[in-house]
Write a protein that holds these residues in place. Structure first.
Motif, PDB file in Angstrom:
ATOM      1  N   TYR A 165       0.896  -1.436  -0.378  1.00  0.00           N
ATOM      2  CA  TYR A 165      -0.303  -0.098   0.153  1.00  0.00           C
ATOM      3  C   TYR A 165       0.946   1.348  -0.011  1.00  0.00           C
ATOM      4  O   TYR A 165       0.501   1.916   0.395  1.00  0.00           O
ATOM      5  CB  TYR A 165      -0.831  -0.179   1.403  1.00  0.00           C
ATOM      6  CG  TYR A 165      -2.097  -1.326   1.107  1.00  0.00           C
ATOM      7  CD1 TYR A 165      -3.311  -0.735   0.360  1.00  0.00           C
ATOM      8  CD2 TYR A 165      -1.819  -2.429   1.976  1.00  0.00           C
ATOM      9  CE1 TYR A 165      -4.165  -1.759   0.210  1.00  0.00           C
ATOM     10  CE2 TYR A 165      -2.347  -3.014   1.454  1.00  0.00           C
ATOM     11  CZ  TYR A 165      -3.916  -3.020   0.871  1.00  0.00           C
ATOM     12  OH  TYR A 165      -5.415  -4.161   0.371  1.00  0.00           O
ATOM     13  N   GLU A 206      -8.142  -0.669  -6.546  1.00  0.00           N
ATOM     14  CA  GLU A 206      -9.292  -0.283  -5.398  1.00  0.00           C
ATOM     15  C   GLU A 206      -8.447   1.321  -4.863  1.00  0.00           C
ATOM     16  O   GLU A 206      -7.136   1.435  -4.266  1.00  0.00           O
ATOM     17  CB  GLU A 206      -9.706  -0.490  -4.298  1.00  0.00           C
ATOM     18  CG  GLU A 206      -8.717  -0.615  -3.196  1.00  0.00           C
ATOM     19  CD  GLU A 206      -8.079  -1.996  -3.366  1.00  0.00           C
ATOM     20  OE1 GLU A 206      -7.722  -2.567  -2.652  1.00  0.00           O
ATOM     21  OE2 GLU A 206      -8.166  -2.848  -4.581  1.00  0.00           O
ATOM     22  N   PHE A 257      -7.624   2.937  -1.934  1.00  0.00           N
ATOM     23  CA  PHE A 257      -6.768   2.681  -0.315  1.00  0.00           C
ATOM     24  C   PHE A 257      -6.709   3.818   0.347  1.00  0.00           C
ATOM     25  O   PHE A 257      -6.458   3.468   1.404  1.00  0.00           O
ATOM     26  CB  PHE A 257      -5.757   1.471  -0.190  1.00  0.00           C
ATOM     27  CG  PHE A 257      -4.949   2.067  -1.374  1.00  0.00           C
ATOM     28  CD1 PHE A 257      -3.987   2.598   0.057  1.00  0.00           C
ATOM     29  CD2 PHE A 257      -4.689   1.638  -2.092  1.00  0.00           C
ATOM     30  CE1 PHE A 257      -2.359   2.890  -0.868  1.00  0.00           C
ATOM     31  CE2 PHE A 257      -3.234   1.849  -2.906  1.00  0.00           C
ATOM     32  CZ  PHE A 257      -2.504   2.265  -2.027  1.00  0.00           C
ATOM     33  N   LYS A 309      -9.190   5.715   2.613  1.00  0.00           N
ATOM     34  CA  LYS A 309      -9.647   5.002   3.758  1.00  0.00           C
ATOM     35  C   LYS A 309      -8.397   4.430   4.192  1.00  0.00           C
ATOM     36  O   LYS A 309      -8.338   3.984   5.836  1.00  0.00           O
ATOM     37  CB  LYS A 309     -10.955   4.992   3.611  1.00  0.00           C
ATOM     38  CG  LYS A 309     -11.579   5.496   3.149  1.00  0.00           C
ATOM     39  CD  LYS A 309     -13.391   5.370   3.397  1.00  0.00           C
ATOM     40  CE  LYS A 309     -13.790   6.369   2.794  1.00  0.00           C
ATOM     41  NZ  LYS A 309     -13.941   7.473   3.196  1.00  0.00           N
ATOM     42  N   GLU A 310      -8.201   2.740   4.077  1.00  0.00           N
ATOM     43  CA  GLU A 310      -7.435   2.264   4.644  1.00  0.00           C
ATOM     44  C   GLU A 310      -6.102   2.421   5.061  1.00  0.00           C
ATOM     45  O   GLU A 310      -6.013   2.342   6.270  1.00  0.00           O
ATOM     46  CB  GLU A 310      -7.062   0.961   4.179  1.00  0.00           C
ATOM     47  CG  GLU A 310      -6.447  -0.010   4.398  1.00  0.00           C
ATOM     48  CD  GLU A 310      -7.054  -0.974   4.973  1.00  0.00           C
ATOM     49  OE1 GLU A 310      -6.352  -1.608   5.844  1.00  0.00           O
ATOM     50  OE2 GLU A 310      -8.201  -1.166   4.305  1.00  0.00           O
ATOM     51  N   THR A 366      -6.866   4.430   8.461  1.00  0.00           N
ATOM     52  CA  THR A 366      -7.773   3.512   9.835  1.00  0.00           C
ATOM     53  C   THR A 366      -5.627   2.499  10.350  1.00  0.00           C
ATOM     54  O   THR A 366      -5.558   2.780  11.291  1.00  0.00           O
ATOM     55  CB  THR A 366      -7.856   2.034   9.731  1.00  0.00           C
ATOM     56  OG1 THR A 366      -9.240   2.432   8.832  1.00  0.00           O
ATOM     57  CG2 THR A 366      -8.259   0.953  10.457  1.00  0.00           C
ATOM     58  N   VAL A 367      -5.104   2.461   9.527  1.00  0.00           N
ATOM     59  CA  VAL A 367      -3.486   1.791   9.441  1.00  0.00           C
ATOM     60  C   VAL A 367      -3.165   3.006  10.574  1.00  0.00           C
ATOM     61  O   VAL A 367      -2.276   2.842  11.066  1.00  0.00           O
ATOM     62  CB  VAL A 367      -2.874   2.158   7.844  1.00  0.00           C
ATOM     63  CG1 VAL A 367      -1.691   1.837   9.122  1.00  0.00           C
ATOM     64  CG2 VAL A 367      -3.150   1.072   7.595  1.00  0.00           C
TER      65      VAL A 367
END
Length: 609
Positions: free
Chosen positions: A441, A488, A490, A492-493, A496-497
């Motif tokens: 990522y 996608e 990421f 938003k991912e 969270t991280v």
């Protein structure tokens, strides 16, 4: 106006100074010691003008113990006037002066046989024939030969006319101003004045200059060319420069004046050399180096030899920095003995393998800059500055770029003036691949990669990124690059991280840039993520570079309020007994308490209202 510099050469008492006086009326031997001893001790400067033609004379001493002063003047010559007495003919200093000017690459000479009134016509012709035969052993180009007597006005006028038939300097114009100081003085109320010969581009009034040896900047307050105020001084002008803000003790003969940023100094230079007949250069021995008007002791380290050589390559090591450019001529002497002449090949010392250095010196010796670039790029895999070509090869930036563009398997960054070997691009690509392989990522920009590879220009990095996109390893999203296998969004991912990371770090969160680097994301993107989390109140910003998870902040505030309840106050001392935090965190959390209306600061303590 055309300008040429003619230097005298010849044995002591062969009439050099008297000849200059007969030509222009200038009395060269002006010091008391010179008048008492009847010899020229140091350099003297004068000129002769006719219309738009100006001839500057540098009269040098002929005594064997003063050859060092002769050499200091010879570096500025365009032409050399060999002066030989008809009464004495060729003498030791005639020979040594000829050898020195030959070593310095001065080929254009004027021959003047003086004191013709002291010999018969037959003797005069005999001396002339002997002199010409001796000159044939060198590869000089004789412009003309004259026999004169200072008491015979017609012979002097004839010589003058011939001198004015020479109307151009033979110096190569360089792409920047250079000037070796040969005299320093301080007229009352004027400040420091230096004299020298303009070797490169012209210098103008009020221009900024840089004194290399003392690393001082200054400005030209006044220019005089042959005692006349001038707005500028051009190549082959003898010029006096009045320097602003320079004390007379801060500059000396031999110092180099130029423009800032063109020349770097090194305690060593590489040269090619050729010794005089029956002379040899000894390895690891100290000699006196003459370059420009500078004289300095150097240790000679022969290349590929630990004994002696008559010709070859050597490194000269000094106890001070040497400021020079490719192609400059040098002289090496041992006491009063001239040993050899040479040429500066490598004015910038680079760490190189021995075989690399040999190939580089051979290429430079042949002025094969293409091959020289190749060797230097092999040693400078992280880039070779084109700007250094001014000093390395005596090339203008424009010509250096042309050369660079002609090279194969290189990337030329014209904006940043850097050349990279193309194989280094593979290193950058591999570096990027490792990041994205380790962290699927990862989301980096050109600028983010540049922060990690500071030696690589953004244009070079962009070239590597473009290739990775073409190879379908990366996908570009505006200015960011992500792994092409991730389709996608990421972002938003990543939020969270970030939250997870800050929650783990609890009350000792690290600086945002540490998080960005660990997660391999672009700094601007990281800032945007933190702004988003801060707006949602999930992360609280305590200081410019200090963000904390909201739960961690609530927890530490609750504990701090408990301390106030127990002790009646909280300060750094009792706070630290409960929480072993650094002073940075302690002060930040104490300052945060000031946001609560029921808590106030009394001196260095916080208490409940």
């Amino acid at each position: 106006m055309s300008n040429i510099i003619i230097g005298t050469a010849g044995h002591i008492d062969h009439g050099k100074t008297a000849l200059i006086k007969a030509l222009n009326g200038f009395e060269g031997d002006s010091t008391n010691e010179e008048k008492q001893r009847g010899i020229t001790i140091d350099l003297s400067f004068s000129n002769l003008t006719k219309g738009q033609q100006n001839i500057a004379f540098i009269d040098v001493p002929g005594h064997e113990k003063l050859v060092k002063n002769m050499i200091a003047g010879a570096f500025g010559f365009d032409y050399v006037m060999i002066v030989v007495s008809a009464a004495e003919g060729i003498k030791p200093q005639t020979v040594e002066h000829l050898e020195i000017i030959n070593l310095l690459g001065l080929k254009e000479i004027i021959v003047v046989i003086t004191k013709k009134d002291l010999v018969t016509l037959e003797q005069l012709e005999e001396k002339k024939e002997q002199l010409l035969m001796f000159l044939d052993t060198f590869d000089f180009e004789i412009k003309f030969i004259h026999e004169v007597s200072i008491y015979e006005k017609e012979s002097i006028e004839k010589l003058k006319n011939s001198l004015f038939s020479i109307n151009n300097s033979i110096k190569q114009e360089e792409n920047f101003f250079r000037y070796y100081v040969d005299r320093v003085f301080s007229p009352k109320g004027i400040g420091t004045v230096v004299t020298g010969t303009i070797l490169g581009k012209k210098i103008e009034l009020n221009e900024k200059i840089f004194i290399c040896d003392s690393q001082m900047e200054s400005k030209i307050k006044n220019i005089q060319v042959h005692n006349i105020n001038a707005l500028e001084a051009n190549i082959s002008n003898r010029a006096a420069l009045n320097l602003q803000g320079v004390n007379i003790n801060q500059i000396k003969r031999g110092d180099l004046i130029t423009k800032k940023g063109h020349i770097r100094g090194f305690d060593g230079i590489d040269i090619s050399f050729k010794c005089l007949k029956d002379k040899k250069l000894h390895h690891n021995q100290t000699y006196t180096l003459f370059i420009g008007a500078k004289k300095v002791e150097v240790k000679v380290l022969l290349f590929d030899c630990i004994t002696t050589l008559e010709t070859g390559y050597a490194t000269l090591k000094a106890d001070e920095k040497l400021y020079c450019i490719f192609g400059e001529k040098i002289i090496l002497r041992n006491a009063n003995d001239t040993i050899c002449g040479g040429k500066v090949l490598n004015p910038i010392i680079d760490p190189m393998k021995k075989n690399q250095k040999r190939r580089l010196l051979e290429a430079l010796d042949n002025s094969d800059f293409t091959a020289a670039y190749k060797e230097l790029l092999d040693a400078h895999k992280k880039g070779l500055g084109i700007i250094s070509s001014t000093q390395r090869f005596a090339l203008s930036h424009e010509r250096a770029i042309e050369f660079a563009n002609e090279l194969e398997n290189v990337f030329v960054d014209v904006k940043e003036l850097v050349i990279y070997p193309m194989e280094t691009k593979d290193f950058i690509k591999d570096f990027i691949k490792i990041i994205y392989t380790k962290n699927t990522y990862a989301l980096l920009s050109n600028a983010s990669i540049n922060l990690r590879l500071k030696w690589a220009s953004t244009a070079f990095i962009q070239s590597a990124l473009d290739e990775l996109v073409n190879e379908d390893f990366l996908t570009r999203d505006v200015s960011l690059y992500k792994n092409s296998n991730i389709k996608e969004d990421f972002t938003k991912e990543l939020e969270t991280v970030f939250l997870h990371r800050l929650k783990q770090e609890d009350i000792t969160p690290t600086a945002p840039y540490n998080i960005y680097d660990d997660l391999d994301i672009d700094r601007k993107l990281g800032d945007d993520i933190l702004k988003s989390l801060t707006a949602k109140k999930q992360v609280i910003r305590l200081q410019h570079n200090l963000f904390i998870h909201f739960e961690s902040l609530n927890k530490i505030v609750k504990e701090m309020k408990n301390i106030i309840k127990e002790d009646g106050f909280i300060d750094i001392s009792n706070f630290k007994t409960r929480f072993d935090l650094s002073r940075k965190y302690l002060i930040t959390y104490l300052d945060y308490l000031d946001n609560y209306s029921n808590i106030k600061k009394v001196e260095n303590r916080r208490v409940f209202v």
